[in-house]
Design a protein around this motif. Structure first.
Motif, PDB file in Angstrom:
ATOM      1  N   TYR A 138       0.655  -0.998  -0.134  1.00 29.15           N
ATOM      2  CA  TYR A 138       0.269   0.370  -0.103  1.00 29.15           C
ATOM      3  C   TYR A 138       0.747   1.170   0.147  1.00 29.15           C
ATOM      4  O   TYR A 138       0.680   2.535  -0.947  1.00 29.15           O
ATOM      5  CB  TYR A 138      -1.322  -0.451   1.229  1.00 29.15           C
ATOM      6  CG  TYR A 138      -1.325   1.544   1.948  1.00 29.15           C
ATOM      7  CD1 TYR A 138      -2.513   2.457   0.555  1.00 29.15           C
ATOM      8  CD2 TYR A 138      -1.302   1.867   2.889  1.00 29.15           C
ATOM      9  CE1 TYR A 138      -2.749   2.788   0.790  1.00 29.15           C
ATOM     10  CE2 TYR A 138      -1.545   2.985   3.292  1.00 29.15           C
ATOM     11  CZ  TYR A 138      -2.831   4.016   2.457  1.00 29.15           C
ATOM     12  OH  TYR A 138      -2.766   5.083   2.668  1.00 29.15           O
ATOM     13  N   ALA A 142       1.515   1.178  -4.429  1.00 29.88           N
ATOM     14  CA  ALA A 142      -0.068   1.434  -4.948  1.00 29.88           C
ATOM     15  C   ALA A 142       0.106   3.269  -5.037  1.00 29.88           C
ATOM     16  O   ALA A 142      -1.513   3.422  -5.100  1.00 29.88           O
ATOM     17  CB  ALA A 142      -1.060   0.871  -3.316  1.00 29.88           C
ATOM     18  N   ILE A 143       0.375   3.488  -3.921  1.00 28.84           N
ATOM     19  CA  ILE A 143       0.066   5.185  -3.640  1.00 28.84           C
ATOM     20  C   ILE A 143       0.712   5.798  -4.740  1.00 28.84           C
ATOM     21  O   ILE A 143       0.414   6.752  -5.022  1.00 28.84           O
ATOM     22  CB  ILE A 143       1.807   5.632  -2.422  1.00 28.84           C
ATOM     23  CG1 ILE A 143       0.507   5.327  -0.950  1.00 28.84           C
ATOM     24  CG2 ILE A 143       1.801   6.894  -2.714  1.00 28.84           C
ATOM     25  CD1 ILE A 143      -0.507   5.804  -0.677  1.00 28.84           C
ATOM     26  N   TYR A 145       1.082   3.914  -7.689  1.00 32.96           N
ATOM     27  CA  TYR A 145       0.061   3.839  -8.712  1.00 32.96           C
ATOM     28  C   TYR A 145      -0.846   4.810  -8.386  1.00 32.96           C
ATOM     29  O   TYR A 145      -1.567   5.374  -9.863  1.00 32.96           O
ATOM     30  CB  TYR A 145      -0.424   2.691  -8.988  1.00 32.96           C
ATOM     31  CG  TYR A 145       0.707   1.484  -9.884  1.00 32.96           C
ATOM     32  CD1 TYR A 145       1.606   1.759 -10.655  1.00 32.96           C
ATOM     33  CD2 TYR A 145       1.677   1.251  -9.233  1.00 32.96           C
ATOM     34  CE1 TYR A 145       2.657   1.790 -11.358  1.00 32.96           C
ATOM     35  CE2 TYR A 145       2.487  -0.008  -9.572  1.00 32.96           C
ATOM     36  CZ  TYR A 145       3.106   0.318 -10.999  1.00 32.96           C
ATOM     37  OH  TYR A 145       4.166  -0.305 -10.778  1.00 32.96           O
ATOM     38  N   SER A 146      -1.330   5.037  -7.987  1.00 28.86           N
ATOM     39  CA  SER A 146      -2.382   6.118  -7.221  1.00 28.86           C
ATOM     40  C   SER A 146      -1.769   7.594  -8.047  1.00 28.86           C
ATOM     41  O   SER A 146      -2.931   8.126  -8.470  1.00 28.86           O
ATOM     42  CB  SER A 146      -2.836   6.290  -6.244  1.00 28.86           C
ATOM     43  OG  SER A 146      -3.488   4.611  -5.612  1.00 28.86           O
ATOM     44  N   THR A 149      -1.714   7.576 -11.331  1.00 33.13           N
ATOM     45  CA  THR A 149      -3.231   7.943 -11.445  1.00 33.13           C
ATOM     46  C   THR A 149      -3.525   9.124 -11.961  1.00 33.13           C
ATOM     47  O   THR A 149      -4.564   9.302 -12.792  1.00 33.13           O
ATOM     48  CB  THR A 149      -3.852   6.516 -11.653  1.00 33.13           C
ATOM     49  OG1 THR A 149      -3.015   4.925 -11.708  1.00 33.13           O
ATOM     50  CG2 THR A 149      -5.794   6.105 -12.115  1.00 33.13           C
ATOM     51  N   ILE A 150      -3.892   9.922 -11.159  1.00 28.49           N
ATOM     52  CA  ILE A 150      -4.780  11.181 -10.585  1.00 28.49           C
ATOM     53  C   ILE A 150      -4.189  11.783 -11.210  1.00 28.49           C
ATOM     54  O   ILE A 150      -4.393  12.232 -12.009  1.00 28.49           O
ATOM     55  CB  ILE A 150      -4.614  11.289  -8.938  1.00 28.49           C
ATOM     56  CG1 ILE A 150      -5.528   9.606  -8.333  1.00 28.49           C
ATOM     57  CG2 ILE A 150      -5.460  12.359  -8.913  1.00 28.49           C
ATOM     58  CD1 ILE A 150      -5.183  10.288  -6.624  1.00 28.49           C
ATOM     59  N   SER A 301      -5.121  -0.128 -13.643  1.00 27.86           N
ATOM     60  CA  SER A 301      -4.175  -0.362 -12.331  1.00 27.86           C
ATOM     61  C   SER A 301      -5.130  -0.116 -10.855  1.00 27.86           C
ATOM     62  O   SER A 301      -4.933  -0.244  -9.888  1.00 27.86           O
ATOM     63  CB  SER A 301      -2.915   0.442 -12.114  1.00 27.86           C
ATOM     64  OG  SER A 301      -3.465   1.878 -12.090  1.00 27.86           O
ATOM     65  N   LEU A 302      -6.297   0.336 -11.997  1.00 28.70           N
ATOM     66  CA  LEU A 302      -7.284   1.043 -10.532  1.00 28.70           C
ATOM     67  C   LEU A 302      -7.659  -0.323  -9.439  1.00 28.70           C
ATOM     68  O   LEU A 302      -7.754  -0.555  -8.441  1.00 28.70           O
ATOM     69  CB  LEU A 302      -8.434   1.752 -10.922  1.00 28.70           C
ATOM     70  CG  LEU A 302      -8.552   2.727 -11.025  1.00 28.70           C
ATOM     71  CD1 LEU A 302      -9.707   3.455 -11.996  1.00 28.70           C
ATOM     72  CD2 LEU A 302      -7.666   3.882  -9.915  1.00 28.70           C
ATOM     73  N   ILE A 305      -4.994  -1.253  -7.155  1.00 26.04           N
ATOM     74  CA  ILE A 305      -4.658  -0.820  -6.333  1.00 26.04           C
ATOM     75  C   ILE A 305      -5.292  -0.271  -5.575  1.00 26.04           C
ATOM     76  O   ILE A 305      -5.675  -1.112  -4.630  1.00 26.04           O
ATOM     77  CB  ILE A 305      -4.688   0.799  -7.450  1.00 26.04           C
ATOM     78  CG1 ILE A 305      -3.452   1.554  -8.223  1.00 26.04           C
ATOM     79  CG2 ILE A 305      -4.556   1.705  -5.455  1.00 26.04           C
ATOM     80  CD1 ILE A 305      -3.529   2.235  -8.735  1.00 26.04           C
ATOM     81  N   SER A 306      -6.755  -1.052  -6.237  1.00 31.38           N
ATOM     82  CA  SER A 306      -8.217  -0.981  -4.907  1.00 31.38           C
ATOM     83  C   SER A 306      -7.799  -2.133  -4.367  1.00 31.38           C
ATOM     84  O   SER A 306      -8.371  -2.913  -3.131  1.00 31.38           O
ATOM     85  CB  SER A 306      -9.597  -1.274  -5.680  1.00 31.38           C
ATOM     86  OG  SER A 306     -10.305  -1.481  -4.917  1.00 31.38           O
ATOM     87  N   VAL A 309      -4.733  -2.091  -1.549  1.00 38.24           N
ATOM     88  CA  VAL A 309      -4.721  -0.996  -0.534  1.00 38.24           C
ATOM     89  C   VAL A 309      -6.704  -2.276  -0.095  1.00 38.24           C
ATOM     90  O   VAL A 309      -6.442  -1.375   1.502  1.00 38.24           O
ATOM     91  CB  VAL A 309      -6.095  -0.273  -1.702  1.00 38.24           C
ATOM     92  CG1 VAL A 309      -6.855   0.546   0.083  1.00 38.24           C
ATOM     93  CG2 VAL A 309      -5.491   0.775  -1.792  1.00 38.24           C
TER      94      VAL A 309
END
Length: 586
Positions: A138, A142-143, A145-146, A149-150, A301-302, A305-306, A309
């Motif tokens: 995470y 995860a952080i 790729y988040s 993505t954003i 990747s959402l 990532i989800s 998380v």
């Protein structure tokens, strides 16, 4: 994500790396926008060449070559920045993993004996390894790729809106469906991930117990039964893991389907807009298709990532459960306390919380500095509990244990335990050399001091008989040695500490009477200025003590010197005569 909020302090600690990672991510996404823009310009140039005869072919060729080099350059820069982004954020996650594991380990060390009675070793190990690894996923991938993505969504969609609001809105129609799908699937992932991690703890506990007790399993020929038990647990683990994998597997196809629909929308709607003149170039359609495909990985990747998380949330909840457990034994004194060795029990009563057995009932006695006290009694009479209360492995529920006239609860806990040399009933040795096991009592000890301690514990001759002598590596829990050898190495470890208080908990039960006599004679001189408490079932271990107390069901039923007690009817005299006759028979 309320459980993951616990990690915010680490993001604050590594805020510079985190902010740098964000800046690099933004820069990487900005440079990645140049390629679609340059491709649109290239297509427009070709369209102009075919529509306007007065545009020289060399000019178009030069422009296309320039655009090609610009695409290569901007793509390389975006690639280098992406590499730096990974180096910054993934390295940060490894630092957080290191800090979190150390925090959990430190907390494990502070927790009281009751905690370890309630929880299994396998589960403790799983939380500091598997669960922390899930959490690292995470704070790292995860952080990262988040953020990626954003930032890409903001940059790309903003650029799309500038070019054509209408085409952008049509392109993004599948996104609400995507958001709802992610929400539903993520909820299920969280539930199934928690079940899987709980089962993994059971599996770890089972295997740890089997490996530790392999001698018993072999002795009772239980290999087949335990193999069947392991197979059952493994199948349950596989079933839960497959259940989790099936939900995770929905993400990929769902993302690809929605991206494919968006591409079809761009081609159809964009083509119609080009026909009716709403957009002036086919290059815009090509640019939008490239933008959609740039969003493919972030959108795909959402799901990943989800999933990370949700799994991290479940794991952090398990970690927080232990981190929020307060140790029952706390160090209440910040200043250092000098421990001399005067010990007193003042009407002490103690009941074990897990069994509700009252081990000690209103007992009182004193041991002055330099004196030796022997405690005898039947199994379960509370002898070992006395030693546990002195070293504050537990606290008395009634009365007080006093050290040098001070309540032991007000004495600095580290100073108290550093002033005690303790030999437990069940000798525990580490998977290390014999020398290092002895030096565990004093890491600064010289080889000569190690040898001297081993001689006092009457184990030196056994050690020198080994091929590697003091450098012999012991198996897990000292399995390489016999029971008596383990006890004597454990005694050597306590002696080398040279603490003012020495607690011996039935630590000569596995040695023969001759060796016991040799050790006790060595201890007479060594313990002359130390407060020594010997717990034993043998009169031979107690006869030289300054005072002897007899416990029965948590109460003192006799006390006095050896000479006094052998002339007094009671448990001690009976035990003395019984063991004397056994010795004569031998």
């Amino acid at each position: 994500m309320k459980e993951l909020q616990y990690l915010n302090k680490y993001f604050i600690k590594y805020k510079f790396q985190f902010l740098l990672g964000i800046l690099i991510t933004v820069a990487a996404q900005i440079f990645s926008l140049f390629a679609p823009e340059l491709i649109r310009e290239s297509i427009q140039s070709i369209e102009k060449f075919f529509k306007q005869d007065n545009v020289p072919a060399e000019v178009i060729k030069t422009q296309l070559i320039n655009n090609m080099w610009l695409i290569i350059a901007t793509t390389l820069i975006a690639g280098v920045l992406t590499f730096l982004m990974r180096q910054t954020l993934i390295v940060m996650s490894r630092h957080i993993e290191f800090d979190l594991k150390n925090e959990i380990f430190r907390h494990y060390e502070r927790l009281s004996q009751n905690f370890y009675k309630r929880n299994r070793t396998g589960d403790l190990m799983n939380r500091i390894s598997e669960d922390v690894n899930k959490v690292r996923q995470y704070v790292g991938p995860a952080i990262m790729y988040s953020l990626n993505t954003i930032v890409r969504f903001v940059v790309v969609i903003t650029h799309m809106l500038i070019i054509s609001k209408e085409l952008t809105l049509y392109t993004l129609l599948p996104l609400p469906v995507l958001a709802f799908s992610i929400f539903k699937i993520s909820t299920e992932i969280n539930r199934r991930s928690t079940l899987y991690q709980q089962n993994l703890s059971k599996l770890s506990t089972f295997t740890q117990e089997m490996f530790s007790g392999i001698r018993v399993i072999k002795a009772y020929a239980l290999e087949k039964q335990k193999q069947d038990d392991f197979t059952t647990l493994s199948r349950d683990s596989v079933a839960k893991n497959m259940s989790l994998a099936r939900v995770n597997a929905l993400f990929g196809p769902l993302m690809i389907l929605l991206i494919g629909i968006s591409n079809l929308v761009v081609v159809y709607v964009g083509g119609m807009m080009y026909v009716n003149g709403s957009i002036d170039s086919l290059g815009v359609i090509a640019q939008f298709i490239l933008y959609i495909n740039m969003l493919t990985w972030p959108v795909a990747s959402l799901g990943w990532i989800s999933s990370m998380v949700q799994e991290a949330e479940a794991s952090q909840a398990r970690i927080n459960e232990f981190l929020k457990t307060d140790p029952e034994i706390k160090n209440t004194a910040e200043t250092h306390t000098a421990v001399l060795g005067h010990i007193e029990f003042d009407h002490v009563t103690f009941t074990y919380e897990d069994t509700n057995i009252t081990a000690l009932k209103n007992i009182s006695f004193k041991v002055k500095k330099g004196e030796t006290l022997a405690i005898l009694g039947r199994t379960g009479s509370g002898k070992s509990t006395v030693l546990s209360l002195i070293s504050r492995l537990y606290d008395a529920e009634e009365g007080a244990v006093l050290i040098d006239g001070e309540d032991v609860r007000k004495v600095n806990l580290n100073d108290l335990r550093n002033s005690i040399g303790f030999v437990p009933q069940d000798a525990f040795l580490f998977s290390d050399t014999i020398k290092n096991n002895i030096k565990f009592g004093n890491e600064e000890a010289t080889d000569a001091e190690v040898t001297e301690a081993a001689k006092k514990a009457a184990v030196h001759d056994n050690i020198t008989a080994f091929n590697k002598q003091y450098e012999t590596i012991l198996g897990e829990r000292g399995i390489t040695l016999s029971g008596g050898q383990k006890q004597r190495v454990s005694i050597a470890r306590a002696l080398i500490k040279d603490a003012p208080v020495l607690l011996l908990d039935d630590c000569l039960s596995a040695v023969d009477t001759e060796t016991e006599e040799a050790i006790l004679n060595n201890l007479l001189e060594f313990c002359r200025d130390k407060t020594t408490i010997i717990v034993s079932h043998r009169v031979s271990s107690a006869k030289n003590a300054d005072r002897i107390i007899i416990l029965d069901e948590g109460e003192i039923i006799q006390q006095g010197t050896h000479n006094q007690l052998v002339n007094e009817a009671g448990y001690y005299k009976e035990l003395y005569l019984k063991q004397l006759s056994e010795k004569e028979l031998l």
